[in-house]
Enzyme design. Sequence first.
Site, PDB file in Angstrom:
ATOM      1  N   CYS A 139     -24.042 -38.551  20.879  1.00  0.00           N
ATOM      2  CA  CYS A 139     -24.835 -37.776  21.841  1.00  0.00           C
ATOM      3  C   CYS A 139     -24.607 -38.276  23.246  1.00  0.00           C
ATOM      4  CB  CYS A 139     -26.301 -37.837  21.472  1.00  0.00           C
ATOM      5  SG  CYS A 139     -26.590 -36.864  20.021  1.00  0.00           S
ATOM      6  N   ARG A 183     -13.283 -47.461  24.532  1.00  0.00           N
ATOM      7  CA  ARG A 183     -12.372 -47.694  25.664  1.00  0.00           C
ATOM      8  C   ARG A 183     -12.156 -46.476  26.568  1.00  0.00           C
ATOM      9  NH1 ARG A 183      -7.767 -49.248  25.602  1.00  0.00           N
ATOM     10  NH2 ARG A 183      -7.884 -50.903  27.136  1.00  0.00           N
ATOM     11  N   GLY A 188      -2.871 -61.268  27.750  1.00  0.00           N
ATOM     12  CA  GLY A 188      -2.780 -60.197  28.735  1.00  0.00           C
ATOM     13  C   GLY A 188      -1.480 -59.409  28.721  1.00  0.00           C
ATOM     14  N   GLU A 198      -2.172 -66.863  24.477  1.00  0.00           N
ATOM     15  CA  GLU A 198      -3.256 -66.256  23.700  1.00  0.00           C
ATOM     16  C   GLU A 198      -3.152 -64.737  23.674  1.00  0.00           C
ATOM     17  OE1 GLU A 198      -6.722 -69.469  24.952  1.00  0.00           O
ATOM     18  OE2 GLU A 198      -6.423 -67.650  26.138  1.00  0.00           O
ATOM     19  N   PRO A 199      -2.136 -64.202  23.042  1.00  0.00           N
ATOM     20  CA  PRO A 199      -2.053 -62.740  22.984  1.00  0.00           C
ATOM     21  C   PRO A 199      -3.092 -62.152  22.032  1.00  0.00           C
ATOM     22  CG  PRO A 199      -0.243 -63.747  21.755  1.00  0.00           C
ATOM     23  CD  PRO A 199      -1.040 -64.873  22.344  1.00  0.00           C
ATOM     24  N   GLY A 200      -3.764 -61.108  22.459  1.00  0.00           N
ATOM     25  CA  GLY A 200      -4.694 -60.398  21.589  1.00  0.00           C
ATOM     26  C   GLY A 200      -4.148 -59.002  21.369  1.00  0.00           C
ATOM     27  N   ARG A 201      -4.272 -58.195  22.427  1.00  0.00           N
ATOM     28  CA  ARG A 201      -3.831 -56.799  22.374  1.00  0.00           C
ATOM     29  C   ARG A 201      -2.392 -56.658  21.879  1.00  0.00           C
ATOM     30  NH1 ARG A 201      -6.230 -53.368  26.064  1.00  0.00           N
ATOM     31  NH2 ARG A 201      -6.731 -55.250  27.222  1.00  0.00           N
TER      32      ARG A 201
HETATM   33  N1  LLP Z   1      -7.457 -65.226  26.492  1.00  0.00           N
HETATM   34  C1  LLP Z   1      -8.569 -65.064  27.221  1.00  0.00           C
HETATM   35  C2  LLP Z   1      -9.210 -66.222  27.811  1.00  0.00           C
HETATM   36  C3  LLP Z   1      -9.106 -63.794  27.422  1.00  0.00           C
HETATM   37  O1  LLP Z   1     -10.194 -63.649  28.165  1.00  0.00           O
HETATM   38  C4  LLP Z   1      -8.484 -62.669  26.804  1.00  0.00           C
HETATM   39  C5  LLP Z   1      -9.045 -61.341  26.959  1.00  0.00           C
HETATM   40  C6  LLP Z   1      -7.325 -62.895  26.036  1.00  0.00           C
HETATM   41  C7  LLP Z   1      -6.844 -64.183  25.908  1.00  0.00           C
HETATM   42  C8  LLP Z   1      -6.597 -61.779  25.346  1.00  0.00           C
HETATM   43  O2  LLP Z   1      -6.137 -60.806  26.228  1.00  0.00           O
HETATM   44  P1  LLP Z   1      -5.163 -59.650  25.691  1.00  0.00           P
HETATM   45  O3  LLP Z   1      -3.856 -60.288  25.290  1.00  0.00           O
HETATM   46  O4  LLP Z   1      -5.824 -59.030  24.519  1.00  0.00           O
HETATM   47  O5  LLP Z   1      -5.058 -58.723  26.826  1.00  0.00           O
HETATM   48  N2  LLP Z   1     -12.110 -55.151  26.209  1.00  0.00           N
HETATM   49  C9  LLP Z   1     -10.984 -55.041  27.105  1.00  0.00           C
HETATM   50  C10 LLP Z   1     -10.158 -56.269  27.147  1.00  0.00           C
HETATM   51  C11 LLP Z   1     -10.937 -57.496  27.543  1.00  0.00           C
HETATM   52  C12 LLP Z   1     -10.070 -58.716  27.522  1.00  0.00           C
HETATM   53  C13 LLP Z   1     -10.873 -59.923  27.676  1.00  0.00           C
HETATM   54  N3  LLP Z   1     -10.117 -61.131  27.571  1.00  0.00           N
HETATM   55  C14 LLP Z   1     -10.139 -53.834  26.675  1.00  0.00           C
HETATM   56  O6  LLP Z   1     -10.528 -53.143  25.742  1.00  0.00           O
HETATM   57  O7  LLP Z   1      -9.116 -53.548  27.284  1.00  0.00           O
END
Ligand code: LLP
Length: 438
Positions: free
Chosen positions: A361, A330, A248, A290-293
Amino acid sequence: MHLYGTQGINEEGHLTIGGVDAVELANTYGTPQFVYDLALFRERARGFIDTFKKGNVKAQVAYASKAFSSIAIYQVAAQEGLSVDVVSGGELYTALQAGFPSGKIHFHGNNKSIEELHQAFDAKIGCIVIDNFYEIEKLKEIAAQKKQKMDVLIRVTPGVEAHTHDFITTGQTDSKFGFDLSNGQADEAFQLLYKEEYLQFKGMHCHIGSQIFDTEAFSLAAKKVVDKMAEWHQTTGFQATVLNLGGGFGIRYTEEDAPLAPAVYVDDMVQAVKKEVQALGIALPEIWIEPGRSLVGDAGTTLYTVGSNKVVPDIRNYIAIDGGMSDNIRPALYDAKYEGALANKMTQNADTIYTVAGKLCESGDKIIEDISLPKAEAGDILATFCTGAYGYSMASNYNRIGRPAVVFVEDGQHQLVVKRESLEDLVKLDLPLTLGKG
Ligand code: LLP
């Protein structure tokens, strides 16, 4: 104009990424195309990992691969010593195909299928993050049947609501995810698990939201979860060894976003956890995140080719690109904002205001509203920045548009890592009609 990572401008006035001319990339691999700056991905990964090391804290930094999942990205993650979080059999399969070390894979999800749970056991993954009572029941059965051990965490909702977009907040009490920390559900899950022989209960996981710009909410969540660990320790003597604080961490999409460096998030989190465990007299657990973004978001850039345009006199200039909501949902889904530039006109004056429309479309298919660009013509290459997270991974075939190519760049080199979907690919699952007489 804000450039990210290794982005620059060359003598021809073209955008470069990783030392590679973006116009050359567009010519080589076509558009739309996602380009990932590997150096920036590595820098972000090291920012998290090294801060834990410096703080002398046992940790795992798990890349939340829902942000972008492909064989090659799991391979880079492995090179950097990251763990990964997967949320489906598909992501797990992809990680395994990549040769990712299975002991460093964590499996999430609020409705993992029986097949997915078997897949996780068979691959001997590092841990399953249990989401609900049904899953506890099924896991007990599967583990007993296989006579196989598996490390498990439980996902809890600490009731902390991070300040973020409503749609992407998952930490509040009314959530489809996890066991509530305060209404007795987490305690019940603990009671069901901590003496289990095959399911090795290690601790708790929470995820409080996405695109978070301060550290307060993480510290608050950490405090609540550590308090629960201490309570269990006091009543049963059980010492949890893992505290997973989720992802997050916010990134900069536009000038309105002011993210913190990975090191700041980690430092504050570690301080909060250390303070609480000391106060309560329990051992410091491993801290997992758990960084994703924040690992892949700003490392990704999308290249499009500009096609048609439409002037609505006195109101708006539209330019249309060869992609849109099929490769970036998004803006339509979250009202997300992006910045962009014409990759072949980086040194020209950005004196015209455009709305960038996609080709799908749907009227809402706009990628950027009111962006200043040099005068745009058909054939120009539009780069939209910071599209590396939840772009490709949320791409669709709406309107039967093929998903884009994905290219990695580093040190002046480039490599195709996901092929563009072809017309043949688009019909490869279709079967001709056999019912009826016609
Ligand atoms: N861990 C868990 C359990 C999660 O549910 C998520 C994201 C993450 C880690 C990674 O979060 P991040 O670091 O990427 O913010 N589709 C949406 C984001 C949905 C996130 C869902 N969970 C968007 O495009 O903003």
